[in-house]
Design an enzyme around this catalytic site. Structure first.
Site: not given
Ligand SMILES: NC(=O)c1ccc[n+]([C@@H]2O[C@H](COP(=O)([O-])OP(=O)(O)OC[C@H]3O[C@@H](n4cnc5c(N)ncnc54)[C@H](O)[C@@H]3O)[C@@H](O)[C@H]2O)c1
Length: 286
Positions: A149, A170
């Site tokens: 990401s 995350y």
């Protein structure tokens, strides 16, 4: 002639979003698909996961392209279940040539340990589990792609204090994915097996199109809508676009899995519309 003729690819998180786009794009180029998805919610994650109907729809779309899909419900945190599914599917489809480890959650604005652990377990351990389940079947020429990401690799984005313990998890998970792929390329290179990561910016999937994400982009509003958030989405792009489409990520995955990329390994490929060079100028590598 398709760019993936005769190949079989294992995809995690295949029911919707980018996973579905990968399955369909690879099928268009001649690949058969092994696709798994949890098809159930995870408590710490604010938005809903896919459902069995979504996974069935991915299978329909792959079959419309004239390819086969072995679809199964599985949680990437459960390595033995992934192994059983991959072993059975490979018996049916003949072999395994590629992996797209990309199932993910983004449990933002959470407190406590569990969301942190959930993000790590799904977004990092789930990638390792997918690779481990596939490894006994991979031979020279095989290719592994994992999804990281852009936001998670930008300090102060998903790991900002306002995003809580799950946001920190995350970011940590995605950093580990980038490092894992780097070292996996070293480890598997002598066997002729490649490993690369893609790092998307905002992508037009249910993960982005969720209330929790709208709030990240419009913290000034109590209950922002998609229309409210869409004007702020281009903050993550250097090209003024609010998001990439799942098919943009799928085209990058297709390249990395194809013969065209036969000497491309250990690469962190940003599909980010220039987001990283805008937000971290003068730092050309992760
Ligand atoms: N959408 C974005 O803006 C964006 C940006 C950068 C990176 N990513 C990454 O892209 C990947 C794909 O996400 P997406 O955008 O398609 O979102 P999505 O929520 O639409 O799709 C994720 C899929 O993974 C499945 N899944 C979640 N946890 C699972 C588990 N434990 N086991 C099996 N399946 C599970 C979900 O059911 C869903 O089908 C994720 O790794 C995400 O972190 C997304």
């Amino acid at each position: 002639m398709g760019r993936m003729d005769g190949r079989v690819v294992f995809i995690t998180g295949a029911a919707r979003g980018q996973g579905r786009a990968h399955a369909v794009r690879l099928a268009q180029e001649g690949a058969d698909i092994i696709g798994v998805d949890i098809c159930a919610d995870i408590d710490s994650n604010a938005y809903a996961m896919a459902r069995v109907d979504d996974l069935d729809e991915t299978k329909n779309l792959v079959e419309k392209e004239g390819r086969r899909m072995y679809a199964a419900v599985a949680d990437v945190r459960d390595r033995s279940s992934l192994s059983q599914i991959v072993d059975t599917a490979v018996k049916e489809l003949g072999h395994l040539d590629g992996v797209v480890a990309q199932a993910g959650i983004c449990p933002l604005v959470t407190t406590g340990g569990q969301p942190f652990i959930d993000a790590l377990q799904v977004d990092f351990v789930g990638v390792v589990n997918a690779v481990e389940a596939a490894l006994p079947h991979l031979r020279s020429g095989a290719s592994i792609v994992a999804t990281g990401s852009l936001a998670a690799l930008l300090p102060g984005a998903t790991d900002s204090p306002s995003n809580g313990s799950g946001g920190l998890g995350y970011s940590l998970a995605k950093r580990q994915v980038a490092s894992f792929i780097n070292d996996l390329a070293v480890v598997l290179g002598p066997e002729g097996i490649r490993a690369n990561a893609i790092h998307p910016t905002n992508c037009n999937t249910p993960m982005l199109n969720s209330e929790i994400m709208y709030k990240q982009f419009r913290p000034d509003l109590e209950n922002p809508s998609r229309e409210d958030a869409i004007g702020a989405f281009p903050a993550m792009s250097g090209m003024g676009v609010p998001f990439i489409e799942p098919e943009d990520a799928a085209n990058a995955v297709l390249f990395l899995l194809s013969e065209e990329a036969r000497y491309v390994t250990g690469v962190q490929l940003r599909v980010d519309a220039g987001g990283q060079v805008k937000l971290r100028p003068q730092l050309p590598t992760f």
